[in-house]
Write a protein that holds these residues in place. Structure first.
Motif, PDB file in Angstrom:
ATOM      1  N   LEU A 272       1.060  -1.024   0.451  1.00 27.96           N
ATOM      2  CA  LEU A 272      -0.093  -0.107   0.267  1.00 27.96           C
ATOM      3  C   LEU A 272       0.832   1.323  -0.085  1.00 27.96           C
ATOM      4  O   LEU A 272       0.485   2.543  -0.962  1.00 27.96           O
ATOM      5  CB  LEU A 272      -1.110   0.158   1.168  1.00 27.96           C
ATOM      6  CG  LEU A 272      -1.988  -1.131   0.974  1.00 27.96           C
ATOM      7  CD1 LEU A 272      -3.134  -0.789   2.131  1.00 27.96           C
ATOM      8  CD2 LEU A 272      -3.025  -1.297   0.306  1.00 27.96           C
ATOM      9  N   ALA A 273       2.019   1.141   0.866  1.00 31.32           N
ATOM     10  CA  ALA A 273       3.090   2.555   0.639  1.00 31.32           C
ATOM     11  C   ALA A 273       3.426   2.573  -0.698  1.00 31.32           C
ATOM     12  O   ALA A 273       3.784   3.788  -1.022  1.00 31.32           O
ATOM     13  CB  ALA A 273       3.832   1.726   1.784  1.00 31.32           C
ATOM     14  N   LYS A 276       1.063   4.661  -2.580  1.00 25.70           N
ATOM     15  CA  LYS A 276       0.553   5.393  -1.988  1.00 25.70           C
ATOM     16  C   LYS A 276       1.952   6.630  -2.543  1.00 25.70           C
ATOM     17  O   LYS A 276       1.966   7.719  -3.433  1.00 25.70           O
ATOM     18  CB  LYS A 276       1.463   5.557  -0.658  1.00 25.70           C
ATOM     19  CG  LYS A 276       0.683   6.976  -0.082  1.00 25.70           C
ATOM     20  CD  LYS A 276       0.648   6.989   1.807  1.00 25.70           C
ATOM     21  CE  LYS A 276      -0.079   8.534   2.233  1.00 25.70           C
ATOM     22  NZ  LYS A 276      -0.672   8.071   4.077  1.00 25.70           N
ATOM     23  N   GLU A 277       2.787   5.884  -2.946  1.00 26.84           N
ATOM     24  CA  GLU A 277       4.231   6.635  -3.972  1.00 26.84           C
ATOM     25  C   GLU A 277       4.139   7.395  -5.513  1.00 26.84           C
ATOM     26  O   GLU A 277       4.558   7.943  -5.461  1.00 26.84           O
ATOM     27  CB  GLU A 277       5.873   5.929  -3.505  1.00 26.84           C
ATOM     28  CG  GLU A 277       6.123   5.517  -1.988  1.00 26.84           C
ATOM     29  CD  GLU A 277       7.428   4.675  -2.010  1.00 26.84           C
ATOM     30  OE1 GLU A 277       7.497   4.018  -3.095  1.00 26.84           O
ATOM     31  OE2 GLU A 277       7.752   4.050  -0.871  1.00 26.84           O
ATOM     32  N   GLY A 279       1.289   8.198  -6.063  1.00 33.23           N
ATOM     33  CA  GLY A 279       0.352   8.871  -6.170  1.00 33.23           C
ATOM     34  C   GLY A 279      -1.448   8.237  -6.583  1.00 33.23           C
ATOM     35  O   GLY A 279      -2.166   9.058  -6.866  1.00 33.23           O
ATOM     36  N   SER A 281      -3.226   5.788  -4.617  1.00 35.86           N
ATOM     37  CA  SER A 281      -4.301   6.035  -3.078  1.00 35.86           C
ATOM     38  C   SER A 281      -4.136   7.742  -2.293  1.00 35.86           C
ATOM     39  O   SER A 281      -3.632   8.379  -2.769  1.00 35.86           O
ATOM     40  CB  SER A 281      -3.304   4.896  -2.452  1.00 35.86           C
ATOM     41  OG  SER A 281      -2.346   5.561  -1.691  1.00 35.86           O
ATOM     42  N   PHE A 282      -5.217   8.179  -2.142  1.00 37.20           N
ATOM     43  CA  PHE A 282      -5.692   9.115  -1.195  1.00 37.20           C
ATOM     44  C   PHE A 282      -6.709   8.682  -0.326  1.00 37.20           C
ATOM     45  O   PHE A 282      -6.882   7.862   0.280  1.00 37.20           O
ATOM     46  CB  PHE A 282      -6.298  10.468  -1.988  1.00 37.20           C
ATOM     47  CG  PHE A 282      -7.440  10.064  -2.375  1.00 37.20           C
ATOM     48  CD1 PHE A 282      -8.669  10.369  -1.606  1.00 37.20           C
ATOM     49  CD2 PHE A 282      -7.810   8.784  -4.058  1.00 37.20           C
ATOM     50  CE1 PHE A 282      -9.606  10.444  -2.486  1.00 37.20           C
ATOM     51  CE2 PHE A 282      -8.837   8.197  -3.752  1.00 37.20           C
ATOM     52  CZ  PHE A 282     -10.356   9.091  -2.959  1.00 37.20           C
ATOM     53  N   GLU A 283      -6.275  10.245   1.003  1.00 45.10           N
ATOM     54  CA  GLU A 283      -6.881  10.107   1.951  1.00 45.10           C
ATOM     55  C   GLU A 283      -8.060  11.157   2.597  1.00 45.10           C
ATOM     56  O   GLU A 283      -8.512  11.931   1.391  1.00 45.10           O
ATOM     57  CB  GLU A 283      -5.919  10.089   3.577  1.00 45.10           C
ATOM     58  CG  GLU A 283      -5.113   8.798   3.753  1.00 45.10           C
ATOM     59  CD  GLU A 283      -3.918   9.700   4.654  1.00 45.10           C
ATOM     60  OE1 GLU A 283      -4.729  10.561   5.632  1.00 45.10           O
ATOM     61  OE2 GLU A 283      -3.182   8.921   4.887  1.00 45.10           O
ATOM     62  N   LEU A 288      -8.047   5.558   3.576  1.00 42.04           N
ATOM     63  CA  LEU A 288      -7.122   5.056   3.019  1.00 42.04           C
ATOM     64  C   LEU A 288      -8.590   5.057   1.563  1.00 42.04           C
ATOM     65  O   LEU A 288      -8.457   3.209   1.096  1.00 42.04           O
ATOM     66  CB  LEU A 288      -6.528   4.185   3.070  1.00 42.04           C
ATOM     67  CG  LEU A 288      -5.064   4.456   1.652  1.00 42.04           C
ATOM     68  CD1 LEU A 288      -4.720   5.685   1.271  1.00 42.04           C
ATOM     69  CD2 LEU A 288      -3.906   3.224   1.974  1.00 42.04           C
TER      70      LEU A 288
END
Length: 553
Positions: A272-273, A276-277, A279, A281-283, A288
């Protein structure tokens, strides 16, 4: 045989360019050859002249005339004719089909295999049933489809791994643990209130009794610890049942992959990281999300809920990301049809990571309607409201069950009649096919009793095979490899079943009309050569399905 004819056509094209009959000088990358529906039109037909018309600036029929003039001289062709506006029909020389029989006898168990896949690494993940209860007949159909898809892919030259994904994390496992604990307390004489969403079937009581005999009463443990202990025990025992049932069904996996291990190794957080790196995924609203709408999904999907718990999608994303990191070029998942809505979000995730969405192929397995003499049928109550795979195997046998599960496309609903599957006559499709193999073995035994030796590769005078049905059988055998390649590339093992039924029908018809062991020794040898070629191909095709090829029935 198609490839030999394609090469002959390419040579003919080059000759037409050299002699000036054709002028583009372009050899097409693909030359389409089809088997005509009407056998009177030849063995193969091509629309090549029509596809070349624009480049050649000629009428298709003129192009066809130039090609036919050259191809008529090729020893591969007995007759080449033009049909309609420019179709070219080919009738191959009998010697071509005799060569097929030599190839079958020479290659034996390897006949039909190819290197089309060129070692492309493919993972086939199938069954993957929650370890919370026995396998049911729906799992059985998915198991056979996955296993047969893997088999045809291997036969076509792909490097295949079979994997079972064990869903041993999440609420369903906790629910199993609580269900076992409640039944354990019930065994100990306590008055219990069984959870509404618990597993109600008899096997849960069996697990509780087994736990009590092996582990004791667990009274020293706190509630959460006791549920966890029951869950671990239940998963272990259920996986043993699943493994035994699959082994009885002739299915073995190269790898059993634990969902829990993803969390134990921090793989979910790590994967999942990476999202995120990039771009992806977003909060939002303290949760998440994955941006799947940017890649064709109808809405974005939650990975981690606002309470910090992971969704099933989160572990599935991490698992599939890790599959490709293990080096697989393509991944095939076999899922129940009720998971069809899951496909777009998984493909969207892959697209976001830069993988072509087609690198993930999902085969959906439709329902199985179990019948007895055409009427809906329900078996034992041990498993609650579903019929176990083991019950079906015990009643009809592994061969019949596997064959019947593959007799339709996997995305078509299947009616499985238990009584039909047990019949020993031509109405039963698996019996009909296996009996064709056994019949050839019987012919061989009769030949041995008469002192007639079976011809080895290249020993028979195949020009003695003069009957149309003999040529038709050889032609059917010639198409075996192409059928396997088509089944592999389209993930359609039911094609093997269709082929077997057609080949068995042709053989039975021939057997009923013609004697194999006749007074003419040369004819006998040629016919023995033919029917044993049929036997080899029947066995090879049956083994692709995981079905036996009996010598006696």
């Amino acid at each position: 045989m198609k490839e030999q004819l394609r090469e002959a056509i390419k040579v003919a094209l080059q000759q037409c360019y050299n002699n000036g009959r054709l002028g583009s000088g372009q050899i097409p990358d693909e030359i389409q050859l089809e088997v005509p529906k009407n056998p009177d039109h030849g063995d193969f037909a091509s629309n090549l002249a029509m596809t070349m018309a624009k480049a050649e600036r000629k009428a298709p029929r003129q192009i066809a005339e130039a090609l036919v003039e050259v191809l008529q001289k090729n020893p591969l062709c007995e007759r080449v004719e033009i049909a309609g506006p420019g179709f070219i029909n080919f009738r191959l020389a009998p010697s071509c089909w005799y060569g097929v029989l030599d190839q079958v006898m020479s290659e034996g168990e390897q006949y039909g295999r190819s290197d089309v896949g060129k070692g492309t690494k493919i993972q086939v993940e199938f069954v993957s049933a929650n370890p919370t209860g026995p396998l049911h007949i729906g799992h059985g159909r998915g198991a056979v489809v996955g296993d047969a898809v893997a088999a045809v892919l291997q036969a076509a030259g792909y490097d295949v791994q079979r994997e079972y994904y064990v869903n041993d994390a999440g609420n369903q496992v906790k629910t199993l643990g609580l269900s076992i604990l409640m039944r354990l307390r019930e065994l100990q004489g306590e008055s219990i209130e069984f959870p509404e969403d618990g597993y109600q079937a008899e096997y849960v009581k069996e697990l509780a009794a087994k736990l009590q005999s092996e582990k004791g009463e667990l009274k020293e443990l706190e509630e959460d610890e006791a549920i966890e202990a029951c869950a671990r025990f239940g998963v272990e025992k259920v996986l043993e049942w699943i493994g035994r049932d699959l082994k009885a069904f002739g299915i073995e996996f190269d790898n059993w992959y634990s969902e829990k291990s993803l969390y134990d190794r921090n793989m979910v957080d790590n994967e999942l990281a990476k999202l995120k790196e990039k771009g992806l995924s977003f909060e939002q609203d303290e949760a998440l999300w994955l941006r799947t709408t940017e890649y064709g999904d109808d809405k974005d999907r939650v990975l981690i809920k606002s309470d910090g718990s992971y969704t099933y999608f989160a572990s599935d994303v991490a698992y599939h990301m890790e599959k490709f990191e293990r080096g697989f070029d393509r991944v095939i998942d076999v899922w129940g049809a009720d998971h069809h809505g899951y496909i777009p979000r998984m493909k969207a995730m892959l697209a976001g990571l830069g993988h072509p969405p087609e690198d993930l192929e999902v085969l959906l397995i439709q329902m199985v309607n179990l019948l007895r003499d055409g009427q809906p049928f329900t078996m034992g109550k041990r498993s609650g409201n579903f019929i176990t795979l083991r019950e079906v195997i015990d009643e009809v046998g592994s061969d019949a069950a596997r064959f019947f599960f593959l007799i339709r496309r996997c995305d078509s609903q299947l009616d499985f009649d238990l009584e039909l599957a047990k019949q020993q006559n031509s109405d039963n499709p698996v019996y009909y096919v296996q009996y064709a193999h056994a019949r050839v073995c019987s012919i061989n035994r009769n030949a041995a009793e008469a002192g007639i030796a079976l011809p080895k590769q290249g020993e028979a005078d195949l020009s003695k095979l003069e009957l149309p049905e003999e040529m038709a059988l050889a032609q059917k055998l010639a198409r075996f490899q192409e059928m396997i390649v088509g089944a592999a590339q389209n993930y359609e093992p039911h094609r093997v079943v269709f082929y077997l039924q057609e080949l068995a029908a042709q053989f039975h018809s021939y057997y009923n009309r013609q004697k194999v062991l006749v007074e003419d020794a040369a004819v006998t040898q040629a016919r023995l050569y033919l029917v044993n070629s049929v036997r080899i191909v029947l066995a090879n095709a049956l083994h692709l399905l995981g079905v036996s090829a009996p010598e006696q029935m």
